[in-house]
Scaffold this motif. Sequence first.
Motif, PDB file in Angstrom:
ATOM      1  N   MET A 126     107.535  -4.179   0.195  1.00 27.84           N
ATOM      2  CA  MET A 126     106.795  -2.148   0.100  1.00 27.84           C
ATOM      3  C   MET A 126     106.017  -1.523  -0.777  1.00 27.84           C
ATOM      4  SD  MET A 126     109.618   0.553   1.402  1.00 27.84           S
ATOM      5  CE  MET A 126     110.552  -0.421   1.492  1.00 27.84           C
ATOM      6  N   PRO A 127     106.214  -2.187  -1.584  1.00 29.43           N
ATOM      7  CA  PRO A 127     104.706  -1.191  -1.821  1.00 29.43           C
ATOM      8  C   PRO A 127     103.716  -1.880  -1.514  1.00 29.43           C
ATOM      9  CG  PRO A 127     105.589  -1.635  -3.294  1.00 29.43           C
ATOM     10  CD  PRO A 127     106.733  -2.670  -2.669  1.00 29.43           C
ATOM     11  N   GLY A 176     108.153   1.700   4.902  1.00 31.42           N
ATOM     12  CA  GLY A 176     107.071   2.275   4.204  1.00 31.42           C
ATOM     13  C   GLY A 176     105.978   2.419   5.319  1.00 31.42           C
ATOM     14  N   SER A 190     110.485  -3.246   5.354  1.00 29.56           N
ATOM     15  CA  SER A 190     108.931  -2.720   4.917  1.00 29.56           C
ATOM     16  C   SER A 190     108.526  -1.785   5.757  1.00 29.56           C
ATOM     17  CB  SER A 190     108.424  -3.851   3.981  1.00 29.56           C
ATOM     18  OG  SER A 190     108.752  -4.647   2.914  1.00 29.56           O
ATOM     19  N   ILE A 193     104.192   3.925  -6.800  1.00 29.41           N
ATOM     20  CA  ILE A 193     104.290   3.216  -6.122  1.00 29.41           C
ATOM     21  C   ILE A 193     103.530   1.999  -6.566  1.00 29.41           C
ATOM     22  CG2 ILE A 193     103.720   1.794  -4.070  1.00 29.41           C
ATOM     23  CD1 ILE A 193     105.235   4.847  -3.150  1.00 29.41           C
ATOM     24  N   LEU A 194     102.222   2.351  -7.025  1.00 28.40           N
ATOM     25  CA  LEU A 194     100.902   1.789  -7.436  1.00 28.40           C
ATOM     26  C   LEU A 194     101.948   0.956  -8.836  1.00 28.40           C
ATOM     27  CD1 LEU A 194      98.032   0.834  -7.469  1.00 28.40           C
ATOM     28  CD2 LEU A 194      97.514   2.025  -9.008  1.00 28.40           C
ATOM     29  N   ILE A 229     102.862  -0.080   1.635  1.00 27.02           N
ATOM     30  CA  ILE A 229     102.399   1.708   1.839  1.00 27.02           C
ATOM     31  C   ILE A 229     101.006   1.546   1.431  1.00 27.02           C
ATOM     32  CG2 ILE A 229     102.953   3.330  -0.287  1.00 27.02           C
ATOM     33  CD1 ILE A 229     106.045   2.486  -0.150  1.00 27.02           C
ATOM     34  N   TRP A 230     100.378   0.726   0.441  1.00 27.20           N
ATOM     35  CA  TRP A 230      98.964   1.092  -0.267  1.00 27.20           C
ATOM     36  C   TRP A 230      98.096   0.527   0.588  1.00 27.20           C
ATOM     37  CZ3 TRP A 230      96.865   3.540  -3.213  1.00 27.20           C
ATOM     38  CH2 TRP A 230      97.531   4.488  -4.122  1.00 27.20           C
ATOM     39  N   ALA A 254     104.846   0.318  -9.189  1.00 21.76           N
ATOM     40  CA  ALA A 254     105.806  -0.555  -9.174  1.00 21.76           C
ATOM     41  C   ALA A 254     105.014  -1.521  -8.779  1.00 21.76           C
ATOM     42  CB  ALA A 254     106.868   0.432  -8.251  1.00 21.76           C
ATOM     43  N   ARG A 255     104.257  -1.679  -8.285  1.00 22.32           N
ATOM     44  CA  ARG A 255     102.908  -3.192  -7.205  1.00 22.32           C
ATOM     45  C   ARG A 255     102.702  -3.728  -8.908  1.00 22.32           C
ATOM     46  NH1 ARG A 255     102.774  -7.187  -5.884  1.00 22.32           N
ATOM     47  NH2 ARG A 255     101.282  -8.239  -5.013  1.00 22.32           N
ATOM     48  N   ALA A 262     104.600   5.970   3.370  1.00 21.33           N
ATOM     49  CA  ALA A 262     103.025   5.834   3.354  1.00 21.33           C
ATOM     50  C   ALA A 262     102.136   6.912   4.462  1.00 21.33           C
ATOM     51  CB  ALA A 262     101.458   4.136   4.063  1.00 21.33           C
ATOM     52  N   GLY A 297     102.472   7.712  -4.741  1.00 20.22           N
ATOM     53  CA  GLY A 297     101.335   6.790  -4.633  1.00 20.22           C
ATOM     54  C   GLY A 297     101.072   6.408  -6.291  1.00 20.22           C
TER      55      GLY A 297
END
Length: 165
Positions: A149-150, A90, A86, A109-110, A153-154, A112-113, A94, A106
Amino acid sequence: MGSGMVKTGKAILFYAGAAALCVPPLFVFVWMILTGLKTGIQNISYPPEFFFTPTLENFRAVFQQHNFFRYLLNSLIIATFATAISLVLGLPAAYSIAKYRQNKIGIIILIARMTPFVSYLLPWYIIFRYLKLIDTYFALTLTHLIITMPMVIWLMVSFFESIPA
């Protein structure tokens, strides 16, 4: 003198609020410890027994009857691999999202989270069964990447956005 009393009152209110917020998690933690120190009969008795003779039989059973350290090692291996992958994948993602203002990626990915983790299980299971990856570190690591991973990234997008150009 009045401002000193107000300041003291605010401090008392703050610490009372902090204590009120700490009591429920501490209660759950103490209850968990007490449950581990009781016998099975004492655990399911109603009303709950608060005064009892502690026993370590439950802990002894975990270490003698089950392969606890192997399970612990498996968890450590999966967590290490998932975290490392990650971070390796990630952090650049990011950075790219933050510095090049890739808001559409973004948002994807949000989403997906925000998708419930359970909704991924059946497709993953079918794929892993087809590829004969059931009960492997690789499959578990990939499954954990759905969450890690998400999140990486966030968390890192906001960090990279705070760094001046």
